[in-house]
Design a protein around this motif. Structure first.
Motif, PDB file in Angstrom:
ATOM      1  N   ILE A  99      49.068 -13.372  -9.890  1.00 49.56           N
ATOM      2  CA  ILE A  99      47.877 -12.565 -10.173  1.00 49.56           C
ATOM      3  C   ILE A  99      47.385 -12.819 -11.589  1.00 49.56           C
ATOM      4  O   ILE A  99      46.172 -12.952 -11.839  1.00 49.56           O
ATOM      5  CB  ILE A  99      48.182 -11.079  -9.947  1.00 49.56           C
ATOM      6  CG1 ILE A  99      48.417 -10.815  -8.455  1.00 49.56           C
ATOM      7  CG2 ILE A  99      47.056 -10.203 -10.471  1.00 49.56           C
ATOM      8  CD1 ILE A  99      48.856  -9.405  -8.145  1.00 49.56           C
ATOM      9  N   TYR A 100      48.308 -12.898 -12.558  1.00 47.79           N
ATOM     10  CA  TYR A 100      47.914 -13.191 -13.942  1.00 47.79           C
ATOM     11  C   TYR A 100      47.235 -14.550 -14.039  1.00 47.79           C
ATOM     12  O   TYR A 100      46.178 -14.696 -14.682  1.00 47.79           O
ATOM     13  CB  TYR A 100      49.125 -13.143 -14.867  1.00 47.79           C
ATOM     14  CG  TYR A 100      49.586 -11.761 -15.222  1.00 47.79           C
ATOM     15  CD1 TYR A 100      48.681 -10.772 -15.598  1.00 47.79           C
ATOM     16  CD2 TYR A 100      50.941 -11.425 -15.192  1.00 47.79           C
ATOM     17  CE1 TYR A 100      49.107  -9.496 -15.932  1.00 47.79           C
ATOM     18  CE2 TYR A 100      51.378 -10.149 -15.523  1.00 47.79           C
ATOM     19  CZ  TYR A 100      50.453  -9.198 -15.888  1.00 47.79           C
ATOM     20  OH  TYR A 100      50.869  -7.932 -16.210  1.00 47.79           O
ATOM     21  N   VAL A 101      47.845 -15.556 -13.419  1.00 43.13           N
ATOM     22  CA  VAL A 101      47.301 -16.912 -13.516  1.00 43.13           C
ATOM     23  C   VAL A 101      45.935 -16.992 -12.831  1.00 43.13           C
ATOM     24  O   VAL A 101      44.972 -17.524 -13.400  1.00 43.13           O
ATOM     25  CB  VAL A 101      48.286 -17.928 -12.916  1.00 43.13           C
ATOM     26  CG1 VAL A 101      47.643 -19.312 -12.808  1.00 43.13           C
ATOM     27  CG2 VAL A 101      49.547 -18.017 -13.761  1.00 43.13           C
ATOM     28  N   ILE A 102      45.824 -16.464 -11.616  1.00 42.08           N
ATOM     29  CA  ILE A 102      44.561 -16.555 -10.884  1.00 42.08           C
ATOM     30  C   ILE A 102      43.484 -15.706 -11.560  1.00 42.08           C
ATOM     31  O   ILE A 102      42.311 -16.098 -11.610  1.00 42.08           O
ATOM     32  CB  ILE A 102      44.760 -16.127  -9.425  1.00 42.08           C
ATOM     33  CG1 ILE A 102      45.728 -17.086  -8.733  1.00 42.08           C
ATOM     34  CG2 ILE A 102      43.443 -16.098  -8.671  1.00 42.08           C
ATOM     35  CD1 ILE A 102      45.283 -18.530  -8.761  1.00 42.08           C
ATOM     36  N   GLY A 103      43.873 -14.542 -12.104  1.00 36.76           N
ATOM     37  CA  GLY A 103      42.901 -13.741 -12.852  1.00 36.76           C
ATOM     38  C   GLY A 103      42.359 -14.486 -14.057  1.00 36.76           C
ATOM     39  O   GLY A 103      41.151 -14.467 -14.335  1.00 36.76           O
ATOM     40  N   GLY A 104      43.250 -15.160 -14.789  1.00 42.08           N
ATOM     41  CA  GLY A 104      42.790 -15.958 -15.917  1.00 42.08           C
ATOM     42  C   GLY A 104      41.930 -17.136 -15.493  1.00 42.08           C
ATOM     43  O   GLY A 104      40.954 -17.483 -16.168  1.00 42.08           O
ATOM     44  N   VAL A 105      42.278 -17.746 -14.362  1.00 42.12           N
ATOM     45  CA  VAL A 105      41.473 -18.862 -13.850  1.00 42.12           C
ATOM     46  C   VAL A 105      40.058 -18.396 -13.521  1.00 42.12           C
ATOM     47  O   VAL A 105      39.064 -19.043 -13.885  1.00 42.12           O
ATOM     48  CB  VAL A 105      42.155 -19.487 -12.613  1.00 42.12           C
ATOM     49  CG1 VAL A 105      41.205 -20.441 -11.900  1.00 42.12           C
ATOM     50  CG2 VAL A 105      43.416 -20.220 -13.025  1.00 42.12           C
ATOM     51  N   ILE A 106      39.935 -17.275 -12.815  1.00 37.22           N
ATOM     52  CA  ILE A 106      38.606 -16.769 -12.449  1.00 37.22           C
ATOM     53  C   ILE A 106      37.805 -16.413 -13.693  1.00 37.22           C
ATOM     54  O   ILE A 106      36.600 -16.696 -13.787  1.00 37.22           O
ATOM     55  CB  ILE A 106      38.747 -15.560 -11.513  1.00 37.22           C
ATOM     56  CG1 ILE A 106      39.384 -15.996 -10.187  1.00 37.22           C
ATOM     57  CG2 ILE A 106      37.392 -14.907 -11.248  1.00 37.22           C
ATOM     58  CD1 ILE A 106      39.690 -14.843  -9.252  1.00 37.22           C
ATOM     59  N   ALA A 107      38.469 -15.789 -14.670  1.00 41.62           N
ATOM     60  CA  ALA A 107      37.766 -15.411 -15.902  1.00 41.62           C
ATOM     61  C   ALA A 107      37.271 -16.624 -16.676  1.00 41.62           C
ATOM     62  O   ALA A 107      36.307 -16.510 -17.451  1.00 41.62           O
ATOM     63  CB  ALA A 107      38.695 -14.574 -16.786  1.00 41.62           C
ATOM     64  N   LEU A 108      37.884 -17.787 -16.480  1.00 38.25           N
ATOM     65  CA  LEU A 108      37.460 -18.988 -17.198  1.00 38.25           C
ATOM     66  C   LEU A 108      36.450 -19.822 -16.413  1.00 38.25           C
ATOM     67  O   LEU A 108      35.453 -20.291 -16.971  1.00 38.25           O
ATOM     68  CB  LEU A 108      38.683 -19.854 -17.534  1.00 38.25           C
ATOM     69  CG  LEU A 108      39.617 -19.317 -18.620  1.00 38.25           C
ATOM     70  CD1 LEU A 108      40.863 -20.179 -18.711  1.00 38.25           C
ATOM     71  CD2 LEU A 108      38.914 -19.280 -19.970  1.00 38.25           C
ATOM     72  N   ILE A 109      36.697 -20.012 -15.117  1.00 40.52           N
ATOM     73  CA  ILE A 109      35.864 -20.962 -14.367  1.00 40.52           C
ATOM     74  C   ILE A 109      34.484 -20.410 -14.051  1.00 40.52           C
ATOM     75  O   ILE A 109      33.523 -21.184 -13.942  1.00 40.52           O
ATOM     76  CB  ILE A 109      36.568 -21.403 -13.069  1.00 40.52           C
ATOM     77  CG1 ILE A 109      36.766 -20.215 -12.111  1.00 40.52           C
ATOM     78  CG2 ILE A 109      37.876 -22.086 -13.375  1.00 40.52           C
ATOM     79  CD1 ILE A 109      37.328 -20.623 -10.770  1.00 40.52           C
ATOM     80  N   VAL A 110      34.338 -19.089 -13.920  1.00 38.54           N
ATOM     81  CA  VAL A 110      33.021 -18.557 -13.566  1.00 38.54           C
ATOM     82  C   VAL A 110      32.020 -18.738 -14.709  1.00 38.54           C
ATOM     83  O   VAL A 110      30.957 -19.352 -14.514  1.00 38.54           O
ATOM     84  CB  VAL A 110      33.131 -17.089 -13.121  1.00 38.54           C
ATOM     85  CG1 VAL A 110      31.745 -16.480 -12.927  1.00 38.54           C
ATOM     86  CG2 VAL A 110      33.929 -16.982 -11.825  1.00 38.54           C
ATOM     87  N   PRO A 111      32.293 -18.253 -15.936  1.00 33.18           N
ATOM     88  CA  PRO A 111      31.283 -18.470 -16.991  1.00 33.18           C
ATOM     89  C   PRO A 111      31.160 -19.927 -17.409  1.00 33.18           C
ATOM     90  O   PRO A 111      30.044 -20.416 -17.643  1.00 33.18           O
ATOM     91  CB  PRO A 111      31.792 -17.593 -18.142  1.00 33.18           C
ATOM     92  CG  PRO A 111      33.250 -17.420 -17.898  1.00 33.18           C
ATOM     93  CD  PRO A 111      33.425 -17.434 -16.424  1.00 33.18           C
ATOM     94  N   LEU A 112      32.291 -20.642 -17.525  1.00 32.84           N
ATOM     95  CA  LEU A 112      32.210 -22.037 -17.945  1.00 32.84           C
ATOM     96  C   LEU A 112      31.552 -22.916 -16.888  1.00 32.84           C
ATOM     97  O   LEU A 112      30.699 -23.755 -17.204  1.00 32.84           O
ATOM     98  CB  LEU A 112      33.612 -22.566 -18.271  1.00 32.84           C
ATOM     99  CG  LEU A 112      34.304 -21.965 -19.493  1.00 32.84           C
ATOM    100  CD1 LEU A 112      35.702 -22.556 -19.659  1.00 32.84           C
ATOM    101  CD2 LEU A 112      33.485 -22.196 -20.749  1.00 32.84           C
ATOM    102  N   GLY A 113      31.944 -22.719 -15.633  1.00 29.17           N
ATOM    103  CA  GLY A 113      31.375 -23.541 -14.568  1.00 29.17           C
ATOM    104  C   GLY A 113      29.899 -23.278 -14.356  1.00 29.17           C
ATOM    105  O   GLY A 113      29.094 -24.220 -14.258  1.00 29.17           O
TER     106      GLY A 113
END
Length: 314
Positions: A99-113
């Protein structure tokens, strides 16, 4: 005298259309026996490939249900791992780590992507060499093996220059870099599919370019953007090789924190128990597969519901 008159214009038009249609069908519709057999063979080949993929997926799910169903209980979620008592062992630290890893992934890929896609589609000058270089790198990074990103994460994220250490945050950054090209490509296609008339109408009413993008283009493209995010998250949650390189250990008994050392995830924990010879650990691994499938379905279902809401608005 009436028989010598020319036919009406509508009649001549219909005759011309019928002649054009018949000539076109004679060129493109007439196919030899070899072409028909080739088309049928190609269709049969596609159906066979799809049937094999679905059969393999169904077989793995059925195997996981049969093998792991005896261990399906709340203890599997609330308890930690144990090598001495596998009958009471669980996946709590691994679930929290995922959950920590996927939460961090979503928080990064949405604004950056989304930001990168907006820049490349709405602002970037295609004649500039650096913009062409960015597009080339995005296309190339989409096909790089995940283990390469794990090596880069170990060298530049876990160690210097970022020096985050073997923490879930480092795993989130590494996996985000892995799936970011997928989000950028999907978001660019979604933004490109927005009709130009929406932009022109907004600009004609006095809106600025940023207001047009924020209030018109992005909401219209949101369903396609969320599709890319769903695909990226589905891939990210099953990655194990990059996380093993950036510090995800296979046996953790304490609950992890986002910036705390010592973490594991569901794929790495399942990998550890699947390679043990004892039957109890094999059952635990199958039950872990069911937990990961349930987690993926919950996250994807929420994303699909959110995407459908945007589709209904537009």
């Amino acid at each position: 005298m009436a028989t010598d008159e020319k036919p009406p214009r509508t009649a001549r038009t219909r005759l011309a259309v019928a002649g054009a249609r018949s000539s076109t069908e004679s060129v493109f519709g007439a196919r030899g026996r070899g072409d028909r057999l080739g088309n049928r063979f190609f269709l049969a080949f596609l159906l066979l490939g799809m049937a094999m993929a679905i059969t393999g997926l169904a077989a793995m799910i059925i195997w996981a249900i049969i093998e792991g169903s005896p261990r399906l209980s709340m203890d599997l979620i609330t308890n930690g791992p144990s090598t001495l008592a596998p009958e009471t062992a669980g996946y709590r630290p691994a679930i929290l780590g995922s959950i920590y890893v996927i939460g961090g992934v979503i928080a990064l890929i949405v604004p950056l992507g989304v930001g990168a896609a907006v820049y490349l589609e709405e602002f970037a000058d295609k004649t500039r060499w650096w913009n062409r270089l960015i597009e080339l790198n995005i296309q190339n990074l989409a096909g790089v093996p995940s283990i390469v990103f794990g090596i880069l994460g170990l060298a530049f994220i876990v160690r210097s220059p970022l020096s985050l250490g073997a923490v879930p945050a480092a795993g989130a950054v590494t996996i985000a870099l892995l799936v970011l090209p997928t989000v950028i490509i999907a978001a660019r296609e979604a933004i490109r599919a927005v009709p130009p008339s929406i932009r022109e109408g907004s600009l004609a009413l006095g809106a600025t370019q940023w207001q047009t993008i924020y209030r018109q283009v992005l909401p219209a493209a949101m369903s396609g953007i969320l599709t890319g995010v769903i695909l990226a998250v589905a891939r990210a949650i099953g990655e194990a090789a990059p996380l093993l390189l950036v510090g995800a250990v296979t046996f953790v008994t304490s609950d992890p924190s986002f910036f705390g050392p010592g973490f594991t995830t569901l794929p790495t924990q399942i990998f550890d128990w699947a390679r043990r010879p004892q039957e109890e650990f094999q059952v635990l691994a199958a039950a872990g597969v069911l937990i990961m499938l349930a987690l993926v379905l919950v996250m994807n279902s929420f994303a699909v519901w959110l995407r459908n809401r945007f589709e209904q608005k537009w």
